[in-house]
Motif scaffolding. Sequence first.
Motif, short mmCIF file in Angstrom:
data_model
loop_
_atom_site.label_atom_id
_atom_site.label_comp_id
_atom_site.label_asym_id
_atom_site.label_seq_id
_atom_site.Cartn_x
_atom_site.Cartn_y
_atom_site.Cartn_z
N ASP A 24 -8.58 -16.18 -16.83
CA ASP A 24 -9.05 -18.00 -15.56
C ASP A 24 -8.01 -18.22 -15.81
N ASN A 25 -6.85 -19.01 -17.07
CA ASN A 25 -6.06 -19.89 -16.51
C ASN A 25 -4.78 -19.43 -16.08
N ASN A 26 -4.98 -18.43 -15.22
CA ASN A 26 -3.79 -17.89 -14.68
C ASN A 26 -4.92 -16.85 -13.33
N ALA A 27 -5.72 -17.93 -13.36
CA ALA A 27 -6.50 -16.50 -11.69
C ALA A 27 -5.50 -17.00 -10.67
N ILE A 28 -5.19 -17.68 -10.01
CA ILE A 28 -4.28 -18.75 -8.80
C ILE A 28 -3.31 -17.66 -8.70
N LYS A 29 -2.41 -16.98 -9.86
CA LYS A 29 -1.27 -16.70 -10.32
C LYS A 29 -1.88 -14.49 -9.54
N ILE A 30 -2.79 -14.68 -10.05
CA ILE A 30 -3.70 -12.99 -10.34
C ILE A 30 -4.16 -12.91 -8.97
N LEU A 31 -4.54 -14.08 -8.38
CA LEU A 31 -5.28 -13.58 -6.66
C LEU A 31 -3.44 -13.57 -6.26
N ASP A 32 -3.04 -14.61 -6.32
CA ASP A 32 -1.06 -14.18 -5.23
C ASP A 32 -1.20 -12.55 -5.27
N GLN A 33 -0.62 -12.80 -6.75
CA GLN A 33 -0.40 -11.26 -6.95
C GLN A 33 -1.33 -9.31 -6.16
N GLU A 34 -2.65 -9.81 -6.25
CA GLU A 34 -3.51 -8.93 -5.88
C GLU A 34 -3.14 -9.01 -4.36
N MET A 35 -3.13 -10.12 -4.19
CA MET A 35 -2.58 -10.24 -2.11
C MET A 35 -1.23 -9.43 -2.17
N ARG A 36 -0.58 -9.58 -2.73
CA ARG A 36 1.21 -9.23 -2.01
C ARG A 36 0.70 -7.01 -2.68
N ASP A 37 -0.33 -7.08 -3.19
CA ASP A 37 -0.52 -5.70 -3.87
C ASP A 37 -1.44 -5.11 -2.42
N ALA A 38 -2.07 -5.87 -1.76
CA ALA A 38 -3.20 -5.43 -0.58
C ALA A 38 -2.44 -5.28 -0.05
N GLY A 39 -1.05 -6.45 0.55
CA GLY A 39 -0.74 -6.09 1.74
C GLY A 39 0.16 -5.18 0.84
N THR A 40 0.78 -4.85 1.24
CA THR A 40 1.56 -3.52 0.60
C THR A 40 1.73 -2.93 1.12
N GLN A 41 -0.42 -2.00 0.41
CA GLN A 41 -1.24 -1.40 0.63
C GLN A 41 -1.37 -1.45 2.33
N LEU A 42 -1.06 -2.60 2.74
CA LEU A 42 -2.02 -2.41 4.75
C LEU A 42 -0.85 -1.35 5.27
N ALA A 43 0.68 -1.99 4.81
CA ALA A 43 1.95 -1.50 5.26
C ALA A 43 1.95 -0.86 4.89
N ARG A 44 1.74 0.13 3.82
CA ARG A 44 1.74 1.56 3.73
C ARG A 44 0.84 2.60 4.87
N SER A 45 -0.35 1.78 5.03
CA SER A 45 -1.22 2.02 5.84
C SER A 45 -0.39 1.96 7.02
N ARG A 46 0.09 1.20 7.96
CA ARG A 46 0.60 1.20 8.66
C ARG A 46 1.63 2.23 8.88
N ASP A 47 2.35 2.17 8.39
CA ASP A 47 2.96 3.28 8.15
C ASP A 47 2.86 4.64 8.74
N GLU A 48 1.34 5.47 7.41
CA GLU A 48 1.13 5.92 8.28
C GLU A 48 0.24 6.03 9.20
N LEU A 49 0.15 5.11 9.92
CA LEU A 49 -1.24 5.22 11.07
C LEU A 49 0.56 5.72 11.80
N THR A 50 2.02 5.09 11.85
CA THR A 50 3.02 5.25 12.89
C THR A 50 3.61 6.95 12.76
N LYS A 51 3.38 7.52 11.39
CA LYS A 51 3.63 9.01 11.22
C LYS A 51 1.88 9.59 12.28
N LEU A 52 1.17 9.37 12.27
CA LEU A 52 0.31 10.39 12.48
C LEU A 52 0.15 10.03 13.92
#
Length: 249
Positions: A24-52
């Motif tokens: 709870d005390n670090n909710a904002i930092k955790i949320l930011d990191q989760e968003m960065r992880d989601a952005g990384t996964q989205l970038a990987r999905s775009r790479d996979e789409l490009t390959k396909l």
Amino acid sequence: MSIINKLFTLFRGTAHEAGQAVVDNNAIKILDQEMRDAGTQLARSRDELTKLMAQSKLSQGKLDARAAKMAEFGRYIEGALGKGDQALALEVAGKLAPLETEQKAEAASKQALDRSIATLKDTIKKTELRLNGMRTQIDQVKATEAVQRAQAAIAQRHAGTNSQMTSALDSLARIQERQAEKAARIEAAEELEADAGDGDLNKRLAAAGLLTDSSDAHAVLARFSQPKQLTHENTTTVHALPAPDHTSR
């Protein structure tokens, strides 16, 4: 054994509460990191789409090339049959048959690939929309957090100011109380001194009009006026005496 289990359960509950407090005390930092992880996964999905999509283009190229070759073999077969050369037509047909089999497999593979591409495109689009919406909400959460921190700081400073003001007022009240007590003592001492001497008697005589102040302006004027009045009275008495009678002699 039951007590040990309860103690272990208590330990797990305490650890969970402590961990939840840290989260709870670090909710904002955790949320930011989760968003960065989601952005990384989205970038990987775009790479996979490009390959396909690249594979789909290559597959389409193979289909087009094979279709051209099949069309060529078809013309050869028709030409051989037109000349009545059954053996040549059969030989060419033997080369065309595996191409048709490969073409069907390639077409089926490309259809499945295109379906995957369409699904992945839709998933990426939805994910991007969700991430954009979450970023907007996160910005709002951060703004609210900043405002609340500022409000808390202001409230804390205001509470400290009130505390200092209360302390100052208490100090002022104590000083005024000491001064009032000192003034009362001085007044009491003066009353005692007046009672010990003639001060109280003089006050009562003055209040009754029986005690005159020699330094009063009227008293001074009276002193200066008194000799003149006595001289005037003596002169008046001399002039009032009867004249001597010379006839009686």
